[in-house]
Design a protein around this motif. Structure first.
Motif, mmCIF file in Angstrom:
data_model
loop_
_atom_site.group_PDB
_atom_site.id
_atom_site.type_symbol
_atom_site.label_atom_id
_atom_site.label_comp_id
_atom_site.label_asym_id
_atom_site.label_seq_id
_atom_site.Cartn_x
_atom_site.Cartn_y
_atom_site.Cartn_z
ATOM 1 N N ILE A 91 0.831 -1.206 0.000
ATOM 2 C CA ILE A 91 0.000 0.000 0.000
ATOM 3 C C ILE A 91 0.863 1.253 0.000
ATOM 4 C CG2 ILE A 91 -1.673 1.323 1.351
ATOM 5 C CD1 ILE A 91 -2.806 -1.369 2.335
ATOM 6 N N ASN A 92 1.886 1.265 0.841
ATOM 7 C CA ASN A 92 2.773 2.428 0.888
ATOM 8 C C ASN A 92 3.545 2.598 -0.421
ATOM 9 O OD1 ASN A 92 2.287 3.569 3.443
ATOM 10 N ND2 ASN A 92 3.489 1.987 4.432
ATOM 11 N N THR A 93 3.919 1.492 -1.044
ATOM 12 C CA THR A 93 4.598 1.580 -2.337
ATOM 13 C C THR A 93 3.670 2.175 -3.392
ATOM 14 O OG1 THR A 93 5.996 -0.324 -1.809
ATOM 15 C CG2 THR A 93 5.803 0.271 -4.126
ATOM 16 N N GLY A 94 2.384 1.777 -3.355
ATOM 17 C CA GLY A 94 1.414 2.385 -4.262
ATOM 18 C C GLY A 94 1.292 3.880 -4.041
ATOM 19 N N MET A 95 1.284 4.290 -2.766
ATOM 20 C CA MET A 95 1.246 5.729 -2.466
ATOM 21 C C MET A 95 2.503 6.414 -2.992
ATOM 22 S SD MET A 95 -0.248 5.668 1.434
ATOM 23 C CE MET A 95 -0.004 7.451 1.593
ATOM 24 N N TRP A 96 3.641 5.757 -2.853
ATOM 25 C CA TRP A 96 4.893 6.312 -3.335
ATOM 26 C C TRP A 96 4.858 6.488 -4.848
ATOM 27 C CZ3 TRP A 96 9.316 8.671 -2.649
ATOM 28 C CH2 TRP A 96 9.785 8.862 -1.348
ATOM 29 N N VAL A 97 4.356 5.488 -5.556
ATOM 30 C CA VAL A 97 4.316 5.568 -7.024
ATOM 31 C C VAL A 97 3.433 6.723 -7.476
ATOM 32 C CG1 VAL A 97 3.570 4.362 -9.115
ATOM 33 C CG2 VAL A 97 4.843 3.125 -7.352
ATOM 34 N N VAL A 98 2.251 6.840 -6.858
ATOM 35 C CA VAL A 98 1.330 7.924 -7.235
ATOM 36 C C VAL A 98 1.921 9.281 -6.869
ATOM 37 C CG1 VAL A 98 -0.954 8.912 -6.832
ATOM 38 C CG2 VAL A 98 -0.696 6.440 -7.064
ATOM 39 N N GLY A 99 2.440 9.392 -5.647
ATOM 40 C CA GLY A 99 3.004 10.665 -5.216
ATOM 41 C C GLY A 99 4.240 11.062 -6.004
ATOM 42 N N ALA A 100 5.121 10.076 -6.284
ATOM 43 C CA ALA A 100 6.339 10.353 -7.041
ATOM 44 C C ALA A 100 6.044 10.696 -8.491
ATOM 45 C CB ALA A 100 7.279 9.155 -6.977
ATOM 46 N N LEU A 101 4.856 10.322 -8.964
ATOM 47 C CA LEU A 101 4.466 10.661 -10.330
ATOM 48 C C LEU A 101 3.741 12.001 -10.397
ATOM 49 C CD1 LEU A 101 3.856 10.125 -13.315
ATOM 50 C CD2 LEU A 101 1.901 8.736 -12.586
ATOM 51 N N VAL A 102 2.729 12.181 -9.563
ATOM 52 C CA VAL A 102 1.834 13.338 -9.696
ATOM 53 C C VAL A 102 2.531 14.638 -9.285
ATOM 54 C CG1 VAL A 102 -0.303 14.379 -8.877
ATOM 55 C CG2 VAL A 102 -0.226 11.933 -9.405
ATOM 56 N N LEU A 103 3.134 14.656 -8.096
ATOM 57 C CA LEU A 103 3.695 15.911 -7.597
ATOM 58 C C LEU A 103 4.839 16.449 -8.458
ATOM 59 C CD1 LEU A 103 3.628 15.431 -3.708
ATOM 60 C CD2 LEU A 103 2.080 16.757 -5.147
ATOM 61 N N PRO A 104 5.901 15.668 -8.720
ATOM 62 C CA PRO A 104 6.976 16.236 -9.551
ATOM 63 C C PRO A 104 6.522 16.576 -10.969
ATOM 64 C CG PRO A 104 7.725 14.263 -8.392
ATOM 65 C CD PRO A 104 6.236 14.317 -8.247
ATOM 66 N N LEU A 105 5.628 15.753 -11.540
ATOM 67 C CA LEU A 105 5.169 16.030 -12.899
ATOM 68 C C LEU A 105 4.325 17.294 -12.956
ATOM 69 C CD1 LEU A 105 4.930 15.176 -15.846
ATOM 70 C CD2 LEU A 105 2.998 13.712 -15.197
ATOM 71 N N ALA A 106 3.387 17.434 -12.011
ATOM 72 C CA ALA A 106 2.508 18.608 -12.022
ATOM 73 C C ALA A 106 3.291 19.890 -11.762
ATOM 74 C CB ALA A 106 1.410 18.438 -10.975
ATOM 75 N N PHE A 107 4.113 19.897 -10.712
ATOM 76 C CA PHE A 107 4.884 21.099 -10.404
ATOM 77 C C PHE A 107 5.955 21.358 -11.458
ATOM 78 C CE2 PHE A 107 3.372 20.163 -6.005
ATOM 79 C CZ PHE A 107 2.695 21.356 -5.812
ATOM 80 N N GLY A 108 6.561 20.279 -11.993
ATOM 81 C CA GLY A 108 7.567 20.460 -13.033
ATOM 82 C C GLY A 108 6.981 21.058 -14.296
ATOM 83 N N LEU A 109 5.784 20.609 -14.675
ATOM 84 C CA LEU A 109 5.130 21.167 -15.855
ATOM 85 C C LEU A 109 4.732 22.626 -15.618
ATOM 86 C CD1 LEU A 109 3.977 20.826 -18.671
ATOM 87 C CD2 LEU A 109 1.900 19.871 -17.649
ATOM 88 N N THR A 233 7.052 13.361 -24.283
ATOM 89 C CA THR A 233 7.955 13.744 -23.196
ATOM 90 C C THR A 233 7.330 13.459 -21.839
ATOM 91 O OG1 THR A 233 8.829 15.519 -24.593
ATOM 92 C CG2 THR A 233 9.320 15.622 -22.244
ATOM 93 N N VAL A 234 6.030 13.679 -21.708
ATOM 94 C CA VAL A 234 5.336 13.390 -20.453
ATOM 95 C C VAL A 234 5.431 11.911 -20.117
ATOM 96 C CG1 VAL A 234 3.074 13.348 -19.339
ATOM 97 C CG2 VAL A 234 3.781 15.363 -20.624
ATOM 98 N N PHE A 235 5.330 11.054 -21.123
ATOM 99 C CA PHE A 235 5.445 9.617 -20.871
ATOM 100 C C PHE A 235 6.850 9.249 -20.410
ATOM 101 C CE2 PHE A 235 1.439 8.901 -23.207
ATOM 102 C CZ PHE A 235 0.890 7.938 -22.379
ATOM 103 N N VAL A 236 7.866 9.886 -20.974
ATOM 104 C CA VAL A 236 9.241 9.617 -20.519
ATOM 105 C C VAL A 236 9.401 9.997 -19.051
ATOM 106 C CG1 VAL A 236 11.659 10.270 -20.815
ATOM 107 C CG2 VAL A 236 10.225 9.873 -22.826
ATOM 108 N N VAL A 237 8.924 11.184 -18.696
ATOM 109 C CA VAL A 237 8.985 11.637 -17.303
ATOM 110 C C VAL A 237 8.172 10.710 -16.404
ATOM 111 C CG1 VAL A 237 8.428 13.545 -15.744
ATOM 112 C CG2 VAL A 237 9.374 14.023 -18.008
ATOM 113 N N THR A 238 7.024 10.258 -16.882
ATOM 114 C CA THR A 238 6.172 9.365 -16.097
ATOM 115 C C THR A 238 6.876 8.054 -15.800
ATOM 116 O OG1 THR A 238 4.155 10.322 -17.040
ATOM 117 C CG2 THR A 238 3.986 8.123 -16.082
ATOM 118 N N ILE A 239 7.514 7.469 -16.808
ATOM 119 C CA ILE A 239 8.221 6.202 -16.610
ATOM 120 C C ILE A 239 9.342 6.371 -15.590
ATOM 121 C CG2 ILE A 239 9.668 4.469 -17.735
ATOM 122 C CD1 ILE A 239 8.023 4.944 -20.277
ATOM 123 N N LEU A 240 10.115 7.442 -15.708
ATOM 124 C CA LEU A 240 11.204 7.683 -14.761
ATOM 125 C C LEU A 240 10.677 7.844 -13.341
ATOM 126 C CD1 LEU A 240 13.418 10.185 -16.818
ATOM 127 C CD2 LEU A 240 13.840 7.753 -16.415
#
Length: 314
Positions: A91-109, A233-240
């Protein structure tokens, strides 16, 4: 005196040319393989061999230097299902995946869109990219004191409210994972911004200028022109970011030192705890296999989606 070519000789000449071309390609292939041999050897010895050994190890009873030769079948994988620590780590890993994807991607964009063309653009980009060059352990140590009971956050809160606050952000189950995810987003914001800036720079200006001439708003331009062309480019960032979320370890290990349920914070931390903390190497190998399978499946799905989007754009 040369013999003139006749139609009867043409097939023989073509056959000889094909044979020579095939022989040349084989020689080129052997030469290429010879130059690639050191890299292939390194990959085989240091990447493929440990992966294969880890998979084999997960089907044994190896623990504390004994049981490597004892076959356990699916016992280690059945143990994963029956232990609550594993489900909590999932469960925590799932939270990590979502958080590590949404926050850096949204703020980075958002930063990438705001910083384009403004004065001192390079200076701002360097400032936001600076945390990326810091070691994760240094970042974890820095933010540990930010979240400490008498750290920066609680000090500011006490000054604003006028009441003492010694809340332990890294000692409560409801706040520790979001707090560390925010730290991760702070560190990786810069690299996401740079990658998205590169994607924005590759978008042609003609469609955007034509849309503005036609009276399109900024939101309409972003939604119908910029976003579709930026998707590769968004997909590349998402995968990383997804891979980084699955394999999160260093920040968790440094910042959650005093948290009682530290091993449940992610699958990577749980794997390390079981393998090196309890010497359950076979069980830890099973956790690693499950984690690797999840990373491969999700990465494959995202890569497939990326190729389809690129084909649609073309």
């Amino acid at each position: 005196m040369s013999i003139p070519a006749t139609p009867i000789m043409a097939p023989a000449i073509l056959e000889e040319a094909k044979r020579r071309e095939t022989a040349a390609m084989r020689r080129s292939g052997r030469v290429a393989l010879l130059f690639m041999a050191p890299a292939l050897l390194m990959v085989g010895v240091f990447l493929l061999a440990p992966v294969v050994f880890n998979i084999i190890l997960s089907f044994t009873r190896w623990q504390r230097f004994s049981g490597l030769d004892e076959f356990a079948g699916l016992l280690n994988y059945q143990r994963l299902i029956g232990i609550p620590y594993f489900s909590e780590a999932m469960i925590n890993t799932g939270m990590w995946v979502v958080g590590a994807l949404v926050l850096p991607l949204a703020f980075g964009l958002g930063l990438a869109m705001l910083l384009r063309g403004i004065p001192f653009e390079e200076t701002f980009k360097s400032l936001f990219f600076l945390p990326r060059v810091l070691a994760p352990t240094a970042v974890g140590t820095l933010w540990y004191y930010v979240y400490a009971p008498h750290g920066v956050i609680n000090t500011i809160s006490s000054a604003v409210t006028g009441q003492p606050n010694d809340f332990g952000w890294l000692f409560e189950a409801n706040t520790i994972t979001p707090a560390i995810i925010f730290t991760f987003a702070w560190q990786t914001l810069g690299i996401n911004m740079v990658l998205l800036l590169l994607g924005l720079a590759a978008i042609p200006r003609d469609p955007i200028e034509a849309a503005r001439v036609d009276g399109a708003s900024n939101w309409q331009i972003f939604r119908h022109i910029i976003w579709p062309l930026l998707l590769p480019t968004v997909f590349v960032v998402t995968i990383l970011n997804v891979v980084a979320g699955f394999t999160a370890f260093d920040l968790l290990w440094v910042m959650a030192t005093g948290y009682p349920g530290q091993r449940t914070l992610s699958l990577a931390v749980y794997m390390y705890y079981e393998t090196f903390g309890k010497s359950s190497w076979a069980y830890g190998a099973a956790i690693a296999v499950v984690l690797s399978a999840m990373v491969v499946i999700v990465s494959w799905a995202l890569t497939t989606m990326q190729s389809r989007v690129e084909q649609r754009i073309r």
